[in-house]
Scaffold this motif. Structure first.
Motif, short mmCIF file in Angstrom:
data_model
loop_
_atom_site.label_atom_id
_atom_site.label_comp_id
_atom_site.label_asym_id
_atom_site.label_seq_id
_atom_site.Cartn_x
_atom_site.Cartn_y
_atom_site.Cartn_z
N VAL A 45 -5.18 13.44 -0.90
CA VAL A 45 -4.12 13.06 -1.82
C VAL A 45 -4.01 11.54 -1.92
O VAL A 45 -3.94 10.96 -3.01
CB VAL A 45 -2.77 13.67 -1.38
N PHE A 46 -4.05 10.87 -0.77
CA PHE A 46 -3.84 9.42 -0.80
C PHE A 46 -5.11 8.65 -1.17
O PHE A 46 -5.03 7.50 -1.57
CB PHE A 46 -3.22 8.95 0.52
N ASP A 47 -6.26 9.29 -1.05
CA ASP A 47 -7.46 8.69 -1.66
C ASP A 47 -7.28 8.60 -3.17
O ASP A 47 -7.63 7.59 -3.80
CB ASP A 47 -8.69 9.54 -1.35
N ILE A 48 -6.73 9.66 -3.76
CA ILE A 48 -6.51 9.67 -5.20
C ILE A 48 -5.40 8.70 -5.58
O ILE A 48 -5.50 7.96 -6.57
CB ILE A 48 -6.18 11.10 -5.67
N LYS A 49 -4.33 8.66 -4.79
CA LYS A 49 -3.25 7.71 -5.06
C LYS A 49 -3.77 6.27 -5.00
O LYS A 49 -3.42 5.44 -5.86
CB LYS A 49 -2.12 7.89 -4.04
N LEU A 50 -4.61 5.97 -4.03
CA LEU A 50 -5.17 4.62 -3.92
C LEU A 50 -6.02 4.28 -5.14
O LEU A 50 -5.97 3.16 -5.65
CB LEU A 50 -6.00 4.49 -2.64
N ALA A 51 -6.79 5.25 -5.62
CA ALA A 51 -7.61 5.02 -6.81
C ALA A 51 -6.73 4.69 -8.01
O ALA A 51 -7.04 3.78 -8.79
CB ALA A 51 -8.47 6.25 -7.09
N ALA A 52 -5.63 5.41 -8.16
CA ALA A 52 -4.71 5.14 -9.27
C ALA A 52 -4.07 3.77 -9.13
O ALA A 52 -3.96 3.01 -10.11
CB ALA A 52 -3.65 6.24 -9.34
N LEU A 53 -3.63 3.43 -7.95
CA LEU A 53 -3.03 2.13 -7.69
C LEU A 53 -4.02 1.01 -7.99
O LEU A 53 -3.66 -0.03 -8.56
CB LEU A 53 -2.57 2.04 -6.24
N THR A 54 -5.28 1.21 -7.64
CA THR A 54 -6.31 0.19 -7.85
C THR A 54 -6.59 -0.02 -9.34
O THR A 54 -6.76 -1.15 -9.80
CB THR A 54 -7.60 0.59 -7.12
N ILE A 55 -6.63 1.07 -10.09
CA ILE A 55 -6.85 0.96 -11.54
C ILE A 55 -5.72 0.16 -12.19
O ILE A 55 -5.96 -0.74 -13.00
CB ILE A 55 -6.98 2.36 -12.17
N VAL A 56 -4.50 0.46 -11.84
CA VAL A 56 -3.36 -0.25 -12.43
C VAL A 56 -3.38 -1.72 -12.00
O VAL A 56 -3.09 -2.62 -12.80
CB VAL A 56 -2.03 0.41 -12.03
N ALA A 57 -3.74 -1.98 -10.74
CA ALA A 57 -3.73 -3.35 -10.22
C ALA A 57 -4.73 -4.24 -10.92
O ALA A 57 -4.61 -5.48 -10.88
CB ALA A 57 -4.01 -3.34 -8.72
N ALA A 58 -5.73 -3.65 -11.57
CA ALA A 58 -6.71 -4.46 -12.30
C ALA A 58 -6.08 -5.18 -13.48
O ALA A 58 -6.61 -6.19 -13.96
CB ALA A 58 -7.87 -3.58 -12.78
N GLY A 59 -4.93 -4.67 -13.93
CA GLY A 59 -4.20 -5.33 -15.01
C GLY A 59 -2.95 -5.99 -14.44
O GLY A 59 -3.00 -6.71 -13.44
N SER A 60 -1.83 -5.71 -15.06
CA SER A 60 -0.57 -6.26 -14.57
C SER A 60 0.18 -5.21 -13.78
O SER A 60 0.08 -4.01 -14.06
CB SER A 60 0.30 -6.73 -15.76
N VAL A 61 0.91 -5.66 -12.78
CA VAL A 61 1.69 -4.75 -11.93
C VAL A 61 3.17 -5.01 -12.15
O VAL A 61 3.58 -6.14 -12.45
CB VAL A 61 1.32 -4.91 -10.45
N ASP A 62 3.97 -3.96 -11.99
CA ASP A 62 5.41 -4.10 -12.17
C ASP A 62 6.13 -3.53 -10.96
O ASP A 62 5.50 -3.16 -9.95
CB ASP A 62 5.85 -3.39 -13.45
N ALA A 63 7.44 -3.44 -11.04
CA ALA A 63 8.25 -2.96 -9.92
C ALA A 63 7.90 -1.52 -9.55
O ALA A 63 7.92 -1.15 -8.37
CB ALA A 63 9.73 -3.09 -10.26
#
Length: 374
Positions: free
Chosen positions: A236-254
């Protein structure tokens, strides 16, 4: 209550008659003949002469030959044989195929077992069918089996989280498209947020690993997902990390920061280094002050100090050294790079980068003198 012989007065001891002894032996032998002689293999450990009681809250409940209760997660069971005569013959045959690494044949037997076995065994069979479909690389069938396991009363998200199917293909094709359609329908019909979260995790993973452009759009939704407390598996958290990484490639918010910090708080130990590394990198990427840079080094140093056996330690030391170098603390950077190069997790790519950085930092230190930041 059981009394030891020595605790009973001799005057109270009564020698049983031969008829009573014979009767007792007949009862015991009859009980032994009726007792199941099941076998369970859990992460390589075999339990012969066991008695499998069934699936309960995601765990296989069984008695060992000595009468001890065991409750491993069903996902930890390699294979099993349930001695109930012909009643579970198809299930047992499927398990034999599993033990011989033949998941394709196992799938057909599991399906037949669902038709021929008592309904009380259905959820257990469904879980085993999911594992076989995943092992066989049948993505569409795995998605369907996964949905049934998520919905199960005795399996549910807790088991599904430990058996999220792997994605055996790395490009968009009909099988991937079919799996996404199946999961889309399940998401629309999901009765609870917990079951919906499981479907979304697998859907995103299929999109991501088949290079589907929809993965980027779906990543923020996966970041925001709340994972049920009993479903916090490594997968589960491998997938969560992948999603977090994709978003982090752009802009991050709260919302992104909240999702990352929640993941760090509750993720299994084996996922922690990757999440901390992402936090350090993202802080460094968006740092605008010296204080921001110092804060960026903290998650990286947490990996290096508190997770010393993790494969990411050398990389964390290298990246922390780069931050320290940017801060002008050259002597400290040399120390961190030396630790990186000496660490057992330092592979060739990291070794090459760290060696180059070491030359650069030492040259800079020679120019400014040893008094430069320690």
């Amino acid at each position: 209550m059981i009394f030891h012989r020595a605790s009973v007065p001799s005057s109270a001891r009564v020698r049983p008659s031969r008829r009573a002894v014979l009767g007792t032996c007949i009862v015991l032998l009859a009980g032994a003949a009726d007792a199941p002689a099941d076998q369970v293999v859990v992460t390589g450990t075999s339990y012969s002469g066991a008695s499998i009681l069934g699936l309960e809250a995601g765990r296989l409940r069984f008695l060992t030959a000595s009468g001890k209760v065991q409750t491993p997660w069903i996902s930890e069971v390699d294979w099993m044989i349930i001695d109930r005569g012909v009643a579970l013959a198809d299930l047992n045959e499927a398990e034999q195929y599993v033990s011989h690494d033949d998941p394709g044949r196992a799938i057909e037997r599991y399906r037949r077992a669902l038709r021929t076995s008592d309904p009380s065994w259905a959820e257990l069979i469904e879980v085993r069918l999911l594992s076989a479909c995943d092992h066989a690389g049948r993505l569409g069938e795995s998605a369907q089996a996964f949905i049934r396991v998520v919905r199960g009363a005795q399996s549910g998200p807790a088991v599904a989280a430990r058996l999220i199917p792997d994605v055996p293909i790395r490009k968009k094709n009909a099988a991937a498209g079919r799996a996404v359609q199946i999961l889309d329908t399940a998401i629309e019909k999901a009765e609870t947020e917990e079951t919906k979260a499981m479907y979304r995790l697998l859907r995103f993973d299929v999109l991501r690993l088949t290079d589907d452009q929809r993965a980027a759009a779906d990543a923020p939704n996966v970041v925001a997902l709340t994972v049920p407390s009993d479903a916090r598996s490594r997968r589960v958290f491998d997938i969560k990390l992948a999603a977090l990484t994709i978003v982090a490639a752009g802009s991050v918010d709260a919302v992104w920061w909240d999702g990352l910090d929640r993941a760090i708080r509750v993720a299994p130990q084996e996922n922690l280094a990757g999440l901390l590394m992402l936090k350090g990198r993202t802080l460094a990427k968006h740092a605008s002050t010296r204080e921001d840079m110092i804060r960026a080094s903290w998650p990286l140093m947490r990996v290096a100090i508190h997770l010393r056996d993790d494969p990411a330690v050398a990389e964390a030391l290298y990246e922390a050294a780069l931050i320290v170098e940017r801060l002008g603390r050259l002597q400290k950077a040399v120390v961190l790079l030396a630790e990186c190069l000496a660490h057992k997790s330092c592979d060739e790519p990291v070794r090459g980068l760290a060696s180059e950085a070491m030359v650069r930092v030492r040259e800079a230190l020679a120019r400014v003198g040893p008094s430069s930041g320690s």
